[in-house]
Design an enzyme around this catalytic site. Structure first.
Site, PDB file in Angstrom:
ATOM      1  N   ASP A  35      72.932 -50.727 -10.071  1.00 35.94           N
ATOM      2  CA  ASP A  35      72.246 -49.938  -9.050  1.00 35.94           C
ATOM      3  C   ASP A  35      72.900 -50.104  -7.683  1.00 35.94           C
ATOM      4  O   ASP A  35      73.485 -51.139  -7.383  1.00 35.94           O
ATOM      5  CB  ASP A  35      70.779 -50.391  -8.991  1.00 35.94           C
ATOM      6  CG  ASP A  35      69.894 -49.372  -8.302  1.00 35.94           C
ATOM      7  OD1 ASP A  35      70.319 -48.210  -8.126  1.00 35.94           O
ATOM      8  OD2 ASP A  35      68.767 -49.744  -7.925  1.00 35.94           O
ATOM      9  N   TRP A  40      75.722 -47.951  -1.298  1.00 38.94           N
ATOM     10  CA  TRP A  40      76.954 -48.642  -0.899  1.00 38.94           C
ATOM     11  C   TRP A  40      77.882 -47.668  -0.166  1.00 38.94           C
ATOM     12  O   TRP A  40      78.463 -48.011   0.871  1.00 38.94           O
ATOM     13  CB  TRP A  40      77.639 -49.190  -2.139  1.00 38.94           C
ATOM     14  CG  TRP A  40      78.934 -49.903  -1.898  1.00 38.94           C
ATOM     15  CD1 TRP A  40      79.124 -51.225  -1.630  1.00 38.94           C
ATOM     16  CD2 TRP A  40      80.248 -49.313  -1.918  1.00 38.94           C
ATOM     17  NE1 TRP A  40      80.456 -51.509  -1.484  1.00 38.94           N
ATOM     18  CE2 TRP A  40      81.176 -50.351  -1.654  1.00 38.94           C
ATOM     19  CE3 TRP A  40      80.730 -48.025  -2.135  1.00 38.94           C
ATOM     20  CZ2 TRP A  40      82.542 -50.138  -1.601  1.00 38.94           C
ATOM     21  CZ3 TRP A  40      82.102 -47.798  -2.074  1.00 38.94           C
ATOM     22  CH2 TRP A  40      82.993 -48.852  -1.814  1.00 38.94           C
ATOM     23  N   HIS A  52      79.963 -44.139  -6.720  1.00 40.02           N
ATOM     24  CA  HIS A  52      79.991 -44.114  -8.182  1.00 40.02           C
ATOM     25  C   HIS A  52      81.398 -44.412  -8.699  1.00 40.02           C
ATOM     26  O   HIS A  52      81.569 -45.064  -9.734  1.00 40.02           O
ATOM     27  CB  HIS A  52      79.510 -42.755  -8.698  1.00 40.02           C
ATOM     28  CG  HIS A  52      78.061 -42.493  -8.415  1.00 40.02           C
ATOM     29  ND1 HIS A  52      77.072 -43.371  -8.793  1.00 40.02           N
ATOM     30  CD2 HIS A  52      77.435 -41.466  -7.791  1.00 40.02           C
ATOM     31  CE1 HIS A  52      75.891 -42.891  -8.420  1.00 40.02           C
ATOM     32  NE2 HIS A  52      76.089 -41.750  -7.801  1.00 40.02           N
ATOM     33  N   THR A  81      67.576 -40.952 -18.452  1.00 34.75           N
ATOM     34  CA  THR A  81      67.034 -39.614 -18.718  1.00 34.75           C
ATOM     35  C   THR A  81      66.428 -39.013 -17.451  1.00 34.75           C
ATOM     36  O   THR A  81      66.282 -37.791 -17.353  1.00 34.75           O
ATOM     37  CB  THR A  81      65.967 -39.676 -19.827  1.00 34.75           C
ATOM     38  OG1 THR A  81      65.031 -40.729 -19.528  1.00 34.75           O
ATOM     39  CG2 THR A  81      66.593 -39.953 -21.186  1.00 34.75           C
ATOM     40  N   ARG A  86      68.799 -35.703 -10.187  1.00 35.79           N
ATOM     41  CA  ARG A  86      69.657 -35.827  -9.007  1.00 35.79           C
ATOM     42  C   ARG A  86      70.395 -34.518  -8.725  1.00 35.79           C
ATOM     43  O   ARG A  86      70.470 -33.642  -9.596  1.00 35.79           O
ATOM     44  CB  ARG A  86      70.661 -36.969  -9.210  1.00 35.79           C
ATOM     45  CG  ARG A  86      69.994 -38.331  -9.292  1.00 35.79           C
ATOM     46  CD  ARG A  86      70.997 -39.451  -9.324  1.00 35.79           C
ATOM     47  NE  ARG A  86      70.344 -40.750  -9.316  1.00 35.79           N
ATOM     48  CZ  ARG A  86      70.971 -41.909  -9.179  1.00 35.79           C
ATOM     49  NH1 ARG A  86      72.295 -41.929  -9.024  1.00 35.79           N
ATOM     50  NH2 ARG A  86      70.299 -43.045  -9.176  1.00 35.79           N
ATOM     51  N   LEU A 146      83.763 -58.536 -28.011  1.00 36.72           N
ATOM     52  CA  LEU A 146      82.659 -58.121 -27.158  1.00 36.72           C
ATOM     53  C   LEU A 146      82.292 -56.664 -27.411  1.00 36.72           C
ATOM     54  O   LEU A 146      83.155 -55.786 -27.474  1.00 36.72           O
ATOM     55  CB  LEU A 146      83.048 -58.288 -25.689  1.00 36.72           C
ATOM     56  CG  LEU A 146      82.080 -57.698 -24.650  1.00 36.72           C
ATOM     57  CD1 LEU A 146      80.828 -58.558 -24.542  1.00 36.72           C
ATOM     58  CD2 LEU A 146      82.751 -57.550 -23.301  1.00 36.72           C
ATOM     59  N   ILE A 210      62.244 -52.548 -13.650  1.00 40.23           N
ATOM     60  CA  ILE A 210      63.038 -52.320 -14.864  1.00 40.23           C
ATOM     61  C   ILE A 210      63.461 -50.861 -14.999  1.00 40.23           C
ATOM     62  O   ILE A 210      64.455 -50.554 -15.656  1.00 40.23           O
ATOM     63  CB  ILE A 210      62.243 -52.789 -16.104  1.00 40.23           C
ATOM     64  CG1 ILE A 210      61.977 -54.286 -16.002  1.00 40.23           C
ATOM     65  CG2 ILE A 210      62.995 -52.493 -17.393  1.00 40.23           C
ATOM     66  CD1 ILE A 210      61.114 -54.839 -17.110  1.00 40.23           C
ATOM     67  N   GLU A 222      65.271 -62.988 -19.647  1.00 37.34           N
ATOM     68  CA  GLU A 222      65.275 -63.534 -18.299  1.00 37.34           C
ATOM     69  C   GLU A 222      65.758 -62.437 -17.346  1.00 37.34           C
ATOM     70  O   GLU A 222      66.690 -61.697 -17.666  1.00 37.34           O
ATOM     71  CB  GLU A 222      66.193 -64.752 -18.208  1.00 37.34           C
ATOM     72  CG  GLU A 222      65.740 -65.926 -19.056  1.00 37.34           C
ATOM     73  CD  GLU A 222      64.389 -66.468 -18.614  1.00 37.34           C
ATOM     74  OE1 GLU A 222      64.142 -66.513 -17.395  1.00 37.34           O
ATOM     75  OE2 GLU A 222      63.595 -66.837 -19.497  1.00 37.34           O
TER      76      GLU A 222
END
Length: 255
Positions: A35, A40, A52, A81, A86, A146, A210, A222
């Site tokens: 976020d 920024w 972005h 979603t 935007r 990963l 969230i 956590e």
């Protein structure tokens, strides 16, 4: 002390901190709400899309950091979603980022055994966006390291409603007996199956919510928040989040 893996000899910020982490207590799955890109950029007098773009470049940096300490799954919340609300110019730009990111980074991702996955709905995504993602998934499908999972066109409430609808349908067709419905079974109806639930959620930009992200899966995760906007979030900050995670005792409701 943790054995540190480097990508092509690169030295990330905070390497010494990473070496101090407990190798036996690394979160298996880390989820990140990336976020603050637009804010920024605006603070710097730049258009939101510039934020972005900077945020996209940071994905690789944090992927390297996660891989270097042995995180097995890294989920990045890239587009919700609700983000379709935007401005069209911003949405169109976001939908073009996979076309820039994957061709530029795919060789290094493959060389480092990273597997690309996507959690979300293909419906509604532009063809060019979907093709870039599908190509990356296909090129890395044999990798065993990963898992870099992008939550794209994803919303948790929709995910759970769709899961319930499918579960009800399967019950009607006698594929599922009501007495057999439990948490494990329901989890198989979610888009994240077969990934493990996140052990740690990181959210940047100072927001402490969230935002319709993995509501079921984050039940015992956590949570770690930082005021830093995503483009300013470095490897050192990632390792600090892991360090804080290791200080906590996860009791899952017990003592």
């Amino acid at each position: 002390m943790i054995p540190f893996k480097k990508w092509f000899g690169s030295k990330p910020e905070g390497e010494e901190l990473a070496r101090q982490l407990d190798a036996d207590n690394i979160p298996n799955h880390v989820a990140v709400i990336m976020d603050g890109n637009g804010r920024w950029a605006q603070k710097r007098g730049l258009p939101r899309v510039a934020g972005h773009h900077s945020g996209m470049k940071n994905v690789k940096r944090i992927t390297m950091a996660a891989d270097s300490i042995g995180v097995q799954v890294l989920t990045m919340y890239a587009f919700s979603t609700e983000n379709w609300k935007r401005p069209k110019e911003e949405v169109d730009y976001l939908m073009k980022l996979p076309l820039e990111f994957f061709p530029k980074e795919i060789d290094e991702l493959i060389a480092n055994n990273v597997q690309i996955r996507m959690t979300g709905w293909q419906e509604g995504l532009p063809d060019h966006t979907l093709k870039a993602i599908e190509d990356a998934i296909d090129q890395t499908k044999r990798n065993t390291g990963l898992i870099l999972n992008f939550a794209l066109n994803y919303g948790s409430r929709k995910e759970m409603l769709r899961g319930i609808q499918q579960l009800v349908q399967d019950a009607k067709e006698n594929k599922v007996h009501p007495d057999g419905i439990d948490e494990t079974l329901f989890s198989k109806y979610l888009l994240t199956d077969p990934l493990p639930d996140p052990d740690l959620l990181i959210r940047t930009s100072g927001e402490k919510r969230i935002s319709n992200f993995m509501l079921w899966q984050l039940a015992y995760s956590e949570l770690w928040f930082t005021d830093l906007c995503w483009p300013d979030f470095t490897e050192r900050h990632f390792f600090e989040a892991i360090q804080e995670y290791q200080r906590r005792a996860r009791r899952y409701g017990g003592l």
